[in-house]
Design a protein around this motif. Structure first.
Motif, mmCIF file in Angstrom:
data_model
loop_
_atom_site.group_PDB
_atom_site.id
_atom_site.type_symbol
_atom_site.label_atom_id
_atom_site.label_comp_id
_atom_site.label_asym_id
_atom_site.label_seq_id
_atom_site.Cartn_x
_atom_site.Cartn_y
_atom_site.Cartn_z
ATOM 1 N N ASP A 34 -5.655 9.488 -3.651
ATOM 2 C CA ASP A 34 -5.291 9.478 -5.018
ATOM 3 C C ASP A 34 -6.365 9.686 -6.231
ATOM 4 O OD1 ASP A 34 -6.521 7.006 -5.097
ATOM 5 O OD2 ASP A 34 -4.858 5.808 -5.910
ATOM 6 N N ALA A 90 1.143 3.457 -3.323
ATOM 7 C CA ALA A 90 0.635 4.918 -3.202
ATOM 8 C C ALA A 90 1.662 5.989 -3.700
ATOM 9 C CB ALA A 90 0.122 5.255 -1.648
ATOM 10 N N TYR A 91 2.858 5.812 -3.324
ATOM 11 C CA TYR A 91 4.123 6.567 -3.691
ATOM 12 C C TYR A 91 4.369 6.512 -5.138
ATOM 13 C CZ TYR A 91 8.610 8.772 -3.069
ATOM 14 O OH TYR A 91 9.860 9.391 -3.463
ATOM 15 N N MET A 95 11.051 19.597 -4.588
ATOM 16 C CA MET A 95 11.791 19.760 -5.722
ATOM 17 C C MET A 95 11.199 20.907 -6.652
ATOM 18 S SD MET A 95 13.913 17.398 -5.238
ATOM 19 C CE MET A 95 14.748 16.982 -7.009
ATOM 20 N N SER A 96 9.783 21.162 -6.573
ATOM 21 C CA SER A 96 9.382 22.062 -7.709
ATOM 22 C C SER A 96 9.241 23.581 -7.260
ATOM 23 C CB SER A 96 7.814 21.428 -7.677
ATOM 24 O OG SER A 96 7.895 20.271 -8.278
ATOM 25 N N ASN A 138 0.621 10.682 -11.091
ATOM 26 C CA ASN A 138 -0.276 11.649 -11.203
ATOM 27 C C ASN A 138 0.504 13.052 -11.291
ATOM 28 O OD1 ASN A 138 -2.459 9.869 -10.601
ATOM 29 N ND2 ASN A 138 -2.794 10.521 -8.527
ATOM 30 N N ARG A 139 1.438 13.236 -10.804
ATOM 31 C CA ARG A 139 2.153 14.289 -10.987
ATOM 32 C C ARG A 139 2.717 14.494 -12.376
ATOM 33 N NH1 ARG A 139 8.225 15.787 -8.949
ATOM 34 N NH2 ARG A 139 8.240 18.011 -9.533
ATOM 35 N N GLN A 169 -1.885 6.509 2.382
ATOM 36 C CA GLN A 169 -2.158 7.734 2.660
ATOM 37 C C GLN A 169 -0.617 8.583 2.774
ATOM 38 O OE1 GLN A 169 -5.747 8.314 2.214
ATOM 39 N NE2 GLN A 169 -5.563 9.752 3.879
ATOM 40 N N VAL A 170 0.170 7.766 3.686
ATOM 41 C CA VAL A 170 1.698 8.431 3.975
ATOM 42 C C VAL A 170 2.260 8.403 2.723
ATOM 43 C CG1 VAL A 170 3.762 8.152 5.370
ATOM 44 C CG2 VAL A 170 1.492 8.148 6.381
ATOM 45 N N GLY A 171 2.378 7.043 2.067
ATOM 46 C CA GLY A 171 3.254 7.071 0.829
ATOM 47 C C GLY A 171 2.880 8.209 -0.121
ATOM 48 N N TYR A 172 1.281 8.374 -0.467
ATOM 49 C CA TYR A 172 0.980 9.205 -1.118
ATOM 50 C C TYR A 172 1.418 10.597 -0.894
ATOM 51 C CZ TYR A 172 -2.045 11.187 -5.116
ATOM 52 O OH TYR A 172 -2.279 11.743 -6.242
ATOM 53 N N GLN A 216 7.805 15.397 -1.368
ATOM 54 C CA GLN A 216 9.173 15.451 -1.927
ATOM 55 C C GLN A 216 9.129 16.039 -3.569
ATOM 56 O OE1 GLN A 216 10.185 11.143 -1.824
ATOM 57 N NE2 GLN A 216 11.796 11.817 -0.124
ATOM 58 N N ALA A 217 7.879 15.744 -4.221
ATOM 59 C CA ALA A 217 7.740 16.403 -5.408
ATOM 60 C C ALA A 217 7.795 17.966 -5.150
ATOM 61 C CB ALA A 217 6.594 16.008 -6.208
ATOM 62 N N ARG A 223 3.886 11.845 1.072
ATOM 63 C CA ARG A 223 5.359 11.937 1.002
ATOM 64 C C ARG A 223 5.671 12.047 -0.588
ATOM 65 N NH1 ARG A 223 7.354 8.454 4.445
ATOM 66 N NH2 ARG A 223 7.425 9.923 5.888
ATOM 67 N N ALA A 224 5.434 11.063 -1.370
ATOM 68 C CA ALA A 224 5.820 11.540 -2.835
ATOM 69 C C ALA A 224 5.006 12.910 -3.171
ATOM 70 C CB ALA A 224 5.074 10.684 -3.571
ATOM 71 N N MET A 225 4.145 13.352 -2.615
ATOM 72 C CA MET A 225 3.855 14.791 -3.075
ATOM 73 C C MET A 225 4.651 15.996 -2.446
ATOM 74 S SD MET A 225 1.315 14.784 -4.912
ATOM 75 C CE MET A 225 0.497 13.573 -5.936
ATOM 76 N N ARG A 260 1.918 5.872 -7.528
ATOM 77 C CA ARG A 260 0.606 6.473 -7.892
ATOM 78 C C ARG A 260 0.953 8.221 -7.991
ATOM 79 N NH1 ARG A 260 -2.587 5.178 -11.466
ATOM 80 N NH2 ARG A 260 -3.283 2.992 -10.173
ATOM 81 N N ALA A 261 1.424 8.545 -6.664
ATOM 82 C CA ALA A 261 1.332 9.998 -6.558
ATOM 83 C C ALA A 261 2.510 10.628 -7.592
ATOM 84 C CB ALA A 261 1.985 10.215 -5.109
ATOM 85 N N LEU A 262 3.597 9.977 -7.819
ATOM 86 C CA LEU A 262 4.542 10.205 -8.781
ATOM 87 C C LEU A 262 3.879 10.374 -10.199
ATOM 88 C CD1 LEU A 262 8.063 8.347 -7.926
ATOM 89 C CD2 LEU A 262 6.991 10.661 -7.059
ATOM 90 N N ALA A 305 0.942 -1.262 0.092
ATOM 91 C CA ALA A 305 -0.001 -0.011 -0.042
ATOM 92 C C ALA A 305 0.739 1.329 -0.018
ATOM 93 C CB ALA A 305 -0.931 -0.014 1.373
ATOM 94 N N TYR A 306 1.986 1.269 0.786
ATOM 95 C CA TYR A 306 2.796 2.298 1.059
ATOM 96 C C TYR A 306 3.368 2.647 -0.388
ATOM 97 C CZ TYR A 306 6.663 5.285 2.430
ATOM 98 O OH TYR A 306 7.196 6.824 2.342
ATOM 99 N N GLY A 307 4.059 1.554 -0.858
ATOM 100 C CA GLY A 307 4.991 1.927 -2.353
ATOM 101 C C GLY A 307 3.956 2.154 -3.561
ATOM 102 N N ASN A 353 -6.536 18.668 -6.229
ATOM 103 C CA ASN A 353 -5.378 18.448 -7.069
ATOM 104 C C ASN A 353 -4.135 18.323 -5.925
ATOM 105 O OD1 ASN A 353 -2.691 18.437 -7.894
ATOM 106 N ND2 ASN A 353 -3.301 19.249 -9.779
ATOM 107 N N MET A 357 -10.527 8.033 -1.594
ATOM 108 C CA MET A 357 -9.185 7.599 -1.465
ATOM 109 C C MET A 357 -8.353 8.787 -1.875
ATOM 110 S SD MET A 357 -8.222 4.315 -0.618
ATOM 111 C CE MET A 357 -7.139 3.607 -1.925
ATOM 112 N N PHE A 417 -1.247 17.525 -5.147
ATOM 113 C CA PHE A 417 0.275 18.119 -5.525
ATOM 114 C C PHE A 417 0.053 19.687 -5.203
ATOM 115 C CE2 PHE A 417 3.175 19.431 -8.774
ATOM 116 C CZ PHE A 417 4.561 19.474 -7.852
#
Lengths: 366, 392
Positions: free
Chosen positions: B323, A351-352, B390-391, A358-359, B377-380, B386-387, B382-384, A354-356, A347-349, B328, B321, B330
């Motif tokens: 995602d 979602a990570y 960087m932006s 989506n961006r 939720q946390v994975g999503y 970090q993104a 965090r990626a946001m 998916r976020a990348l 789930a963690y990976g 938006n 969810m 991000f």
């Protein structure tokens, strides 16, 4: 639970789909050498060949529409592959790749050991079975003595694979076999031999892959140390090696499985190009599968990390994929083991990633 | 280490001519940005690592939180008045796990909320609590100001596309029937009544905006100066759900106008809000613009990061969810980073996955999930983040 009817919804939906699911893929006849996938980057989970209903529900609830699965020995036939594919298709999930550890790393092939031709024949049959089952992609690896580790370390307190050139405990493992220094196969092999053996293999299997409509993506040697236990890792451990290997194969059905984790283990000095540069150079025409994984730093020592806390910015990989209109799969690769279990880890990976994605998609549109 | 194989040696073995000088080659590898003192902090509630059964059930919650890369937590506070020793014990409890407590919820001052006798004593207790918070270095204290929280409008929805993912639905017209309503047992005399028409509860009464603004103004004028002195920031959580009328009462924090008015009552960074991008969208607003308004004034003291699909603002929406949905995420994250927000971001309200449902009872809101869903939720988030780092 307060509402058992609602809780059963997903499970019922899975069961209900059994009767009505469209039978995907025209199995059997592969007239075109290369199957054209739907456009777009596909996020893909790694999953079991024999998923439980709960496994299928979990994948659907995460939003995973594609899976890459390994096969158990009893399912390594066209019928077995079809069975795996149908099981997932009924749940609305597409099987992209069905692996077979028996013909993935083959020391007989890489090192020209006795039994080589038998393994080559086994591989050809595997390709034909995939083609018959309508599975259009498979990953091959040319490691003569397996994937090497030196033990287990931790990342954020979670157990993670470690490799240290200086460790006396380092060893290679593949499909039950263990390989150790100083010589895994009794002597030192030359780079020329490894190249010759690759050429011998790929020249035989590429025409079969073309006929079967199956694409072969070649995975890098993990870790990409120049020589391990007497076996050079000279081809699939650097950019020049890949480029020459592609020229030798000269087939629309031979390409690359870009394992970013392995590539980052090498670092640019060893590999010649970093993951995003590889993706930009070879593009979607040659790279069909991406492994998403990060590590603590380049050789001689690394520990596998979560995607977010390694030394490379994983977004650069997703962005490069979008730049080249990548239309294959990006799989959630192995990661440190969470105390909350494999599902929480997935789930963690997922979602990570998916976020990348989506961006990346949003930026491409902007 | 003796005999350690150097990277240089490896490269020589490979017979690779240097592609560039080693230092510069590594330097241009694109590295990610990490959470630091100058960035927002992804946070979980201290209990969110809970897992009643299944893999890792015996592992303490803190370890599961840390393995998600989360280093900050929030929690509910003890009864007021808080004392320094008790708070210190709370703060210290998390330290061995590498967690920092960044936000405690304070409650227990209903007389102050309703403007009833006894409010001055409660306010003194709140002030004493905030002073204690300041002494132990707790940066943020969060609180609520509801006449009545509109939870009877909640119900569990099911996402058919993702095969049974639980959503938290809100419907102003929800009729209370057994099995669908969330909060308490339906009162027999209320059978068949829509949420919007439910009468006030005897212990709460019905309150206008004017009354509620008067009570919170009285509270803030006394509390904020003390918070400022103590070095503590207050974060008022929005009225969630932001229903127009909640059992006969209007909601001061159920509109962006209300949020804006709040920060004018006492002009201090200590008088801030919990910026919830989900509630912002539920009220029909663009969270990026609303974020910019409050962040540029340094009034965001806590953040809730979640997504929602809105059918009718304030009246009908679904928490979905992270995602998917109308926000938006991000751009929301980017706005926070742009304004140099450095406090906690809580990716709250995970959705129910069957994997979590199968591990035992899930508390919280209808359609809400547990640990595996928090991992998502946390994975999503965090990626946001970090993104965004960087932006910007």
């Amino acid at each position: 639970m307060d509402n058992p009817d609602r809780r059963q919804f997903g499970k019922l939906a899975l069961g209900g789909a059994l009767g009505t699911a469209a039978w995907l893929g025209s199995a059997g006849k592969a007239s075109a050498a290369v199957h054209t996938p739907q456009p777009g980057i596909k996020l893909c989970a790694q999953a079991s060949a024999k998923p439980s209903d709960n496994d299928l529900l979990f994948l659907r609830q995460l939003g995973a529409e594609y899976v890459s699965v390994g096969s158990t020995p009893d399912l390594r036939t066209a019928e077995g592959f079809l069975q795996i594919k149908k099981r997932y298709a009924d749940a609305g999930i597409t099987v992209w790749n069905i692996g077979n550890t028996s013909v993935h790393n083959m020391p007989e092939v890489t090192l020209n050991l006795p039994g080589r031709d038998k393994k080559v024949e086994e591989y050809k049959q595997y390709l034909r079975n995939l083609g018959k089952a309508g599975i259009y992609y498979t990953t091959y690896a040319h490691m003569g003595n397996g994937i090497w580790s030196s033990g287990t370390s931790t990342t954020r307190g979670a157990p993670a694979r470690e490799f240290d050139m200086a460790s006396p405990n380092k060893q290679g493992v593949w499909d039950g076999a263990v390989f150790k220094e100083p010589l895994s196969h009794g002597r030192e092999f030359s780079q020329e031999e490894i190249w010759e053996n690759y050429t011998y293999f790929i020249k035989q299997v590429a025409p079969v892959a073309e006929e079967a409509g199956v694409r072969i993506g070649i995975h890098p040697d993990d870790p990409p140390v120049p020589v391990l236990a007497g076996v050079p890792r000279c081809i699939f451990a650097n950019f020049d090696g890949y480029r020459r290997a592609m020229e030798i194969a000269n087939s629309p059905n031979v390409g690359i499985c870009m394992c970013c984790g392995t590539w980052l283990e090498g670092g640019r000095e060893l590999t010649g190009k970093d993951p995003q540069e590889m993706i930009h150079y070879f593009g979607a025409a040659r790279i069909w599968k991406i492994h998403f994984r990060n590590v603590s730093g380049p050789l001689p020592h690394f520990v596998e990390t979560f995607m977010d806390n390694g030394y490379y910015d994983m977004y650069q990989i997703m962005k490069a994929m979008r730049d080249v209109n990548f239309d294959g799969i990006a799989i959630l690769d192995h990661s440190p083991g969470l105390a909350g279990g494999g599902n929480a880890q997935t789930a963690y990976g997922f979602a990570y990633m998916r976020a990348l994605l989506n961006r990346a998609n949003a930026e491409a549109k902007a | 280490m003796n005999g350690k194989i150097s990277r240089r040696r490896l490269i020589e073995t490979a017979g690779i001519a240097a592609f560039a000088s080693p230092a510069s080659a590594e330097a241009v590898m694109p590295a990610p940005r990490f959470e630091s003192k100058d960035t927002p902090k992804i946070a979980l509630s201290a209990g969110d690592g809970g897992m009643p059964s299944g893999p890792g059930a015996g592992v303490d919650s803190a370890r599961r939180i840390r393995q998600l890369g989360v280093e900050w937590v929030l929690a509910g506070g003890p009864p007021i008045p808080w004392d320094e020793a008790r708070l210190k014990e709370l703060m210290d409890r998390f330290k061995p796990s590498g967690l920092t407590l960044g936000n405690l919820m304070i409650a227990g001052f209903n007389n102050a909320i309703y403007g009833r006798p006894g409010r001055d004593e409660e306010i003194e207790k709140v002030i004493a609590s905030i002073r204690a918070a300041g002494k132990v270095g707790l940066p943020v204290v969060e609180y609520n100001w509801y006449a009545h929280r509109a939870m009877e409008g909640y119900f569990e929805e099911t996402d058919d596309v993702r095969l049974g993912v639980g959503w938290t639905g809100f419907d102003y017209d929800l009729v209370r029937t057994p099995g669908t309503q969330y909060s308490g047992s339906p009162r027999p005399e209320e059978a068949g009544i829509k949420f919007r028409d439910l009468p006030p509860l005897p212990n709460e009464g019905a309150h206008t905006l004017e009354e509620m603004w008067a009570t919170i103004t009285y509270f803030l004028k006394r509390v904020v100066p003390e918070a400022e002195k103590a070095g503590v920031r207050l974060a008022l959580h929005p009225n969630d759900p932001p229903a127009p009328i909640s059992r006969g009462s209007q909601q001061i924090m159920g509109s962006v106008e209300g949020w804006k008015h709040l920060i004018e009552i006492v002009k201090s960074p200590a008088n801030g809000i919990t910026f919830d991008c989900g509630v912002t969208r539920e009220m029909g607003h663009n969270p990026v613009e609303v974020c910019a308004y409050f962040a540029s004034r340094d009034r965001i003291n806590h953040v809730h990061f979640r997504n929602v699909k809105v059918k009718k603002p304030n009246e009908r929406y679904s928490e979905v969810m992270i995602d998917e949905g109308d926000n938006n995420m991000f751009l929301v994250m980017k706005e926070l980073v742009k304004h140099k927000y450095t406090r906690e971001i809580y990716p709250e309200h995970p959705r129910a996955l069957d994997y979590d449902r199968d591990r035992g009872r899930i508390g919280g809101y209808p359609g809400g999930g547990a640990y595996a869903s928090y991992a998502f939720q946390v994975g999503y988030a965090r990626a946001m983040m970090q993104a965004a780092l960087m932006s910007v």
